[in-house]
Each structure stands twice: as C-alpha cells, then as structure tokens.
Design an enzyme around this catalytic site. Structure first.
Site: not given
Ligand code: TRP
Length: 328
Positions: A111, A194, A197
């Site tokens: 992050k 997979k 999103k």
C-alpha cells in the site's frame, strides 16, 4: 458455541468469485457458530480518506450479504464505525506492538508503494485495528482468505502480547478458518486464473440476465479439440470449472464426453453455463433489489447488529480496563 468474526471491506459489489469463494460459506457457518459479521468502513479510510458516500456503500454491501442468505437473527451484521469500543482496544494494542513489526507487513509495504503520498498511520496500524475488531469479541475463528495470513499473525501477536504483559490468559489466539469444503476458486472469463475486481473479468450478483449471458458468451476459448481425450488447455478448463460450479454433474459429464470425442461446440457449452449461472444469480439479484429499496430495514438490521456487537465488546473492554488497572 465458538465465536466467528469476520470483516468485509466495503469496496465494490459482490461477484461470483466472492459468492462461491466466501459468502456461501458464511451462510453455512451461521447455523453452527456464533457468527458476527461487520462492514469495515473505518479500514476503508486508510486508502480512501474522503469517501464519497460511506453510508450508501455500507448499505450496498449489507443488502448483498443479506440477499445471499446471511440471516441477521443468527449472524448479526454491523457497521464497524457503529461500535466505538473497538477504538479503545485498538489504542491498547497500538501501545504493545512495535513500529518494526508493523512496517514488515507485506500489505503495508504494498500500500505504501501504491499511495506514496499517503502513507498514513492508519495504514500502518491496519493490523491492530483488525485485531481489535476480532479480539473485542474474544473470537476464536476468522474466515479470511490467504491474503490475510499476515494480518492474522499480527492479531495473534496482539493477543499473546497483551496476555504476557499483564500475566493473564484473557485473549484467545484467533485462527484462520476454512469452513466446509475447500473454497471454490472461480476462474476469470478472460482466460485469467481468478475472477477478481481488479482484473475486470467479473460476473456481479447485480448483473442482469442479459449481461451475464453476454459476459459468458465472450469468454476466451481456443480453436477446439483436435485429438480425442486430449488434456484441456487452461481457458477450456476454466469453462468446465464454471460447469462444475453452476451445473449438475450430468451436464458436466455430457460436455466432458463431447470434449473427449471432439464434438464439443463452445457456443453450446457457453449457453449452458450462462443459463445455469442466470438461474443462480437471478433470485439473488431480485433479493438485492428488494433489500436495496428498503433503506429503513437495512438501517434497522445494522443498528440491531451494532447493539449485539457493542454488548459483546463492552464486556471485553470492561475486563481489559480492569486488567490494565484503570478506574472501573
Ligand atoms: N482486512 C480484511 C480484508 O481486507 C477486512 C477486515 C477488516 C477483516 N477487519 C477484519 C477481516 C477483521 C476479518 C476480521 O478482507
């Protein structure tokens, strides 16, 4: 009954990957465990400090989980920011965890790389907030994916360290929990491994029949089998995984035989998959629409969930304050 707690990040709508990978097992769990689910809206501030409509996104998730079969009378579902007791425990855990330990967490490092201009303290202490989420209920089991392994490790560290510092056996060390059969991994429709999103290859529970069909018909294939009984390339295996998930064993066998004797037409296979997925999604979508239209009911469910969570958390915090030595 053992306690199960899990948090859901309020990002985006549920897709089939979420449904078969996690939500279905949440629904199955609620009969066998004392479950508490919550929507982690505080956590979302670590990446989105100025959310556009935080209440609306919480309601969206709530409606979707209820539509999937979470029964709030069995498994209360609450919004994280409604239970302020969490923050007190978060503070105590932050006193006991070292900077170096938090800095080593991979998700933090990732992050920090993704948002170099906003490496905030909330991002760093994401794991201690998560520990407070669960340990305020002194829960034993946390159904989360592999990506949360390190956060779970930190959670156990918070529990252990608190117990050690104060010489008590107060907090359990919560374990990652896999319920029932192995979670199904739903493949992407674009040939990727997979459904997710970020890869934009999702079928959402809110998609209408036409959209679902269109997405399935566009799924990546190859030029077809040339030799009998040949192994299936990944993109074709993916389609068969959808059959396994959505269709009956007979249907699976029917198409598998066609593959093996080289008569399979991908168009037919996709039509079948689309049809069977629509059968699964359409009733859920109808319920999502019903719940979404009833803001009052959603708010009532969240409020009642918060009451249950607050009762459980305040009991824990009362004991924690006593253990540390604060005024009662
Ligand atoms: N970090 C979790 C995720 O990204 C969400 C979460 C927040 C959570 N608090 C939690 C999960 C507590 C389990 C328990 O999916």
């Amino acid at each position: 009954m053992e306690k199960v707690v899990s948090g859901i990040r309020p990002t985006g709508n549920l897709h089939l990957g979420n449904y078969f990978g996690a939500v279905k097992s949440f629904v199955a769990m609620q009969d066998q465990y004392q479950c508490l689910f919550f929507i982690a809206d505080w956590h979302s501030l670590t990446t989105h400090p100025k959310p556009e409509n935080i209440q609306a996104s919480a309601r969206t998730i709530l409606a979707e989980y209820l539509a999937c079969g979470i029964d709030p009378t069995k498994a209360p579902i609450y919004i994280q920011s409604d239970v302020k007791e969490t923050l007190e425990l978060y503070l105590y855990f932050n006193m006991n965890i070292y900077l170096g330990e938090l800095e080593r967490v991979t998700t933090f490092k990732e992050k920090a790389r993704q948002q170099p201009d906003n490496v905030n303290a909330g991002l760093l202490t994401y794991p201690t907030l998560m520990a407070a989420d669960v340990l305020q209920h002194r829960a034993h089991k946390v159904p989360v994916g592999k990506d949360q392994e390190q956060n779970m490790e930190m959670m156990r560290k918070c529990a252990r360290r608190f117990n050690n510092i104060y010489g008590v056996e107060f907090f359990p060390e919560p374990q990652n929990f896999y319920f029932g059969e192995k979670a199904l991994k739903v493949p992407g429709l674009d040939g990727s491994g997979k459904m997710g999103k970020s890869t934009g290859n999702c079928i959402y529970l809110r998609d209408d029949d036409k959209t679902i069909t269109k997405k399935v018909m566009k799924a990546v294939t190859d030029s077809g089998p040339t030799e009998p009984n040949s192994p299936k390339p990944e993109v074709i295996e993916n389609l068969f995984t959808f059959l396994r998930i959505a269709s009956t064993p007979d249907t699976y066998q029917y198409f598998d035989e066609q593959w093996n004797n080289c008569t399979l037409r991908y168009g037919d296979l996709k039509k079948q998959i689309a049809h069977d997925l629509v059968e699964i999604v359409a009733p859920i979508r109808a319920k999502i629409e019903e719940y979404s239209a009833n803001t009052e009911l959603l708010d009532k469910i969240a409020r009642e969930g918060a009451e249950v969570a607050r009762a459980s958390a305040s009991e824990t915090l009362k004991a924690v304050r006593e253990i540390i030595g604060f005024r009662k």
